[in-house]
Scaffold this motif. Structure first.
Motif, PDB file in Angstrom:
ATOM      1  N   PHE A   1       0.859  -1.183   0.000  1.00  0.00           N
ATOM      2  CA  PHE A   1       0.000   0.000   0.000  1.00  0.00           C
ATOM      3  C   PHE A   1       0.895   1.232   0.000  1.00  0.00           C
ATOM      4  O   PHE A   1       1.549   1.545   1.005  1.00  0.00           O
ATOM      5  N   GLY A   2       0.932   1.922  -1.152  1.00  0.00           N
ATOM      6  CA  GLY A   2       1.861   3.034  -1.213  1.00  0.00           C
ATOM      7  C   GLY A   2       1.574   4.033  -2.307  1.00  0.00           C
ATOM      8  O   GLY A   2       0.457   4.118  -2.823  1.00  0.00           O
ATOM      9  N   ASP A   3       2.624   4.753  -2.687  1.00  0.00           N
ATOM     10  CA  ASP A   3       2.484   5.819  -3.693  1.00  0.00           C
ATOM     11  C   ASP A   3       3.129   5.385  -4.999  1.00  0.00           C
ATOM     12  O   ASP A   3       3.113   4.201  -5.349  1.00  0.00           O
ATOM     13  N   SER A   4       3.723   6.348  -5.727  1.00  0.00           N
ATOM     14  CA  SER A   4       4.289   6.054  -7.045  1.00  0.00           C
ATOM     15  C   SER A   4       5.456   5.079  -6.998  1.00  0.00           C
ATOM     16  O   SER A   4       5.718   4.379  -7.976  1.00  0.00           O
ATOM     17  N   ILE A   5       6.163   5.016  -5.893  1.00  0.00           N
ATOM     18  CA  ILE A   5       7.270   4.065  -5.779  1.00  0.00           C
ATOM     19  C   ILE A   5       6.732   2.638  -5.833  1.00  0.00           C
ATOM     20  O   ILE A   5       7.257   1.773  -6.538  1.00  0.00           O
ATOM     21  N   THR A   6       5.657   2.395  -5.099  1.00  0.00           N
ATOM     22  CA  THR A   6       5.025   1.079  -5.129  1.00  0.00           C
ATOM     23  C   THR A   6       4.331   0.829  -6.463  1.00  0.00           C
ATOM     24  O   THR A   6       4.395  -0.278  -7.011  1.00  0.00           O
ATOM     25  N   ALA A   7       3.683   1.849  -6.998  1.00  0.00           N
ATOM     26  CA  ALA A   7       2.946   1.698  -8.255  1.00  0.00           C
ATOM     27  C   ALA A   7       3.860   1.426  -9.442  1.00  0.00           C
ATOM     28  O   ALA A   7       3.436   0.849 -10.451  1.00  0.00           O
ATOM     29  N   GLY A   8       5.123   1.843  -9.341  1.00  0.00           N
ATOM     30  CA  GLY A   8       6.049   1.648 -10.459  1.00  0.00           C
ATOM     31  C   GLY A   8       5.940   2.748 -11.496  1.00  0.00           C
ATOM     32  O   GLY A   8       5.997   2.483 -12.702  1.00  0.00           O
ATOM     33  N   TYR A   9       5.806   3.976 -11.023  1.00  0.00           N
ATOM     34  CA  TYR A   9       5.666   5.120 -11.924  1.00  0.00           C
ATOM     35  C   TYR A   9       6.829   5.177 -12.926  1.00  0.00           C
ATOM     36  O   TYR A   9       7.993   5.012 -12.565  1.00  0.00           O
ATOM     37  N   GLY A  10       6.477   5.402 -14.206  1.00  0.00           N
ATOM     38  CA  GLY A  10       7.482   5.585 -15.244  1.00  0.00           C
ATOM     39  C   GLY A  10       8.011   4.311 -15.864  1.00  0.00           C
ATOM     40  O   GLY A  10       8.762   4.365 -16.846  1.00  0.00           O
TER      41      GLY A  10
ATOM     42  N   LEU B   1       2.130  -3.997   3.798  1.00  0.00           N
ATOM     43  CA  LEU B   1       3.321  -3.149   3.695  1.00  0.00           C
ATOM     44  C   LEU B   1       2.867  -1.705   3.460  1.00  0.00           C
ATOM     45  O   LEU B   1       2.257  -1.394   2.436  1.00  0.00           O
ATOM     46  N   LEU B   2       3.178  -0.844   4.403  1.00  0.00           N
ATOM     47  CA  LEU B   2       2.760   0.557   4.327  1.00  0.00           C
ATOM     48  C   LEU B   2       3.930   1.417   3.864  1.00  0.00           C
ATOM     49  O   LEU B   2       4.919   1.583   4.571  1.00  0.00           O
ATOM     50  N   GLU B   3       3.791   1.984   2.664  1.00  0.00           N
ATOM     51  CA  GLU B   3       4.831   2.830   2.075  1.00  0.00           C
ATOM     52  C   GLU B   3       4.205   4.151   1.624  1.00  0.00           C
ATOM     53  O   GLU B   3       3.743   4.295   0.493  1.00  0.00           O
ATOM     54  N   LEU B   4       4.124   5.098   2.532  1.00  0.00           N
ATOM     55  CA  LEU B   4       3.538   6.403   2.228  1.00  0.00           C
ATOM     56  C   LEU B   4       4.286   7.497   2.998  1.00  0.00           C
ATOM     57  O   LEU B   4       4.897   7.227   4.032  1.00  0.00           O
ATOM     58  N   GLY B   5       4.181   8.708   2.493  1.00  0.00           N
ATOM     59  CA  GLY B   5       4.753   9.851   3.195  1.00  0.00           C
ATOM     60  C   GLY B   5       5.684  10.704   2.359  1.00  0.00           C
ATOM     61  O   GLY B   5       5.884  11.886   2.660  1.00  0.00           O
ATOM     62  N   ALA B   6       6.250  10.137   1.292  1.00  0.00           N
ATOM     63  CA  ALA B   6       7.197  10.902   0.473  1.00  0.00           C
ATOM     64  C   ALA B   6       6.553  12.135  -0.123  1.00  0.00           C
ATOM     65  O   ALA B   6       7.143  13.232  -0.123  1.00  0.00           O
ATOM     66  N   ASN B   7       5.319  11.999  -0.602  1.00  0.00           N
ATOM     67  CA  ASN B   7       4.640  13.144  -1.214  1.00  0.00           C
ATOM     68  C   ASN B   7       4.266  14.195  -0.168  1.00  0.00           C
ATOM     69  O   ASN B   7       4.218  15.393  -0.479  1.00  0.00           O
ATOM     70  N   ASP B   8       4.008  13.750   1.046  1.00  0.00           N
ATOM     71  CA  ASP B   8       3.787  14.710   2.129  1.00  0.00           C
ATOM     72  C   ASP B   8       5.037  15.564   2.325  1.00  0.00           C
ATOM     73  O   ASP B   8       4.975  16.798   2.393  1.00  0.00           O
ATOM     74  N   GLY B   9       6.173  14.880   2.423  1.00  0.00           N
ATOM     75  CA  GLY B   9       7.433  15.573   2.686  1.00  0.00           C
ATOM     76  C   GLY B   9       7.807  16.532   1.580  1.00  0.00           C
ATOM     77  O   GLY B   9       8.241  17.671   1.845  1.00  0.00           O
ATOM     78  N   LEU B  10       7.646  16.089   0.321  1.00  0.00           N
ATOM     79  CA  LEU B  10       8.005  16.948  -0.807  1.00  0.00           C
ATOM     80  C   LEU B  10       7.092  18.162  -0.921  1.00  0.00           C
ATOM     81  O   LEU B  10       7.469  19.180  -1.510  1.00  0.00           O
TER      82      LEU B  10
END
Length: 246
Positions: A70-79, A133-142
């Protein structure tokens, strides 16, 4: 024997013998009919499978366990050209190679914040999850979101998982920010993940982009999202914590 021959024979024989002869003929015919009927019946019985043979035995197993990322673009495989090249797909390859009965679900969403994750976590948990697996927060920080808000959202997600699925094992993936966000902010940001893991007794990955973050050759243009090779390393980092749990 022809009909003419039969008539000649009956004309020669006395009447009582004729009656006996006819009865004998009827008896022979009856035996032949019965014999043919039994043969046909036996043939049909042999050719027709029994009910037990035609009804397949159903062995339904639902033992496959679920790992939800469960995460953001890193988990989704952006690009990436193929989303299976993202680290959840690589984890599935490792699991399949070991013939472990686990299915990895990629529930990453590009651009997702902790607030967004909080809003969709109930829907995601409508399925059985064994490892979360919880992978979130990078977009908050940026985006410079207040750390108190990020912490509260992550804690809320953890609480919801524990409440709806008490037997689920939670892995928290830590994140770090580039130094241009300010030393105080980046230091506190890194620390909030360690604090949450300790307070909630969670399995912990200190930095999911270990050996990838900030390395130009392992990131796509922009320096944020891992390449295929970068995701291989990310998967290895996650695997070090995940494998003992399987």
């Amino acid at each position: 024997m022809s009909k003419a021959e039969n008539r000649q024979l009956m004309a020669i024989l006395p009447t009582p013998l004729v009656h006996k002869f006819l009865k004998f003929c009827y008896f022979i015919i009856a035996l032949l009919v019965l014999s043919c009927g039994e043969t046909k019946k036996d043939t049909q019985t042999d050719a027709t499978p029994s009910k037990e043979e035609t009804t397949p035995t159903k062995t339904t197993t639902n033992s496959t366990k679920t790992i939800l990322c469960f995460g953001d673009s890193i988990t989704a495989g952006y690009g990436l050209e193929d989303s299976e090249d993202a680290y959840p797909g690589v984890l599935q390859e490792k699991i399949d190679a070991l013939q472990l009965d686990y299915t990895v679900i990629n529930s990453g969403l590009s651009g997702e914040t902790t607030a967004g994750g909080k809003s969709r976590i109930d829907w995601v948990l409508n399925q059985k999850v064994d490892i979360f697996l919880l992978e979130l927060g990078a977009n908050d920080g940026l985006r410079g979101v207040p750390l108190s808000e990020t912490r509260a959202n992550l804690q809320a997600i953890i609480d919801i998982v524990k409440q709806k699925s008490p037997k689920t094992t939670i892995i928290l993936a830590g994140m770090e920010l580039p130094p241009n966000m300010g030393q105080e902010y980046t230091t506190e940001f890194r620390q909030l993940y360690a604090d949450l893991a300790q307070q909630n007794n969670l399995d912990f990955i200190p930095f999911i982009l270990k050996d990838v973050g900030g390395i130009k050759a392992l990131n796509q243009k922009g320096g944020i999202h891992p390449t295929v090779e970068g995701h291989q390393i990310v998967a290895h980092t996650v695997w070090e914590v995940l494998q003992p749990l399987l």
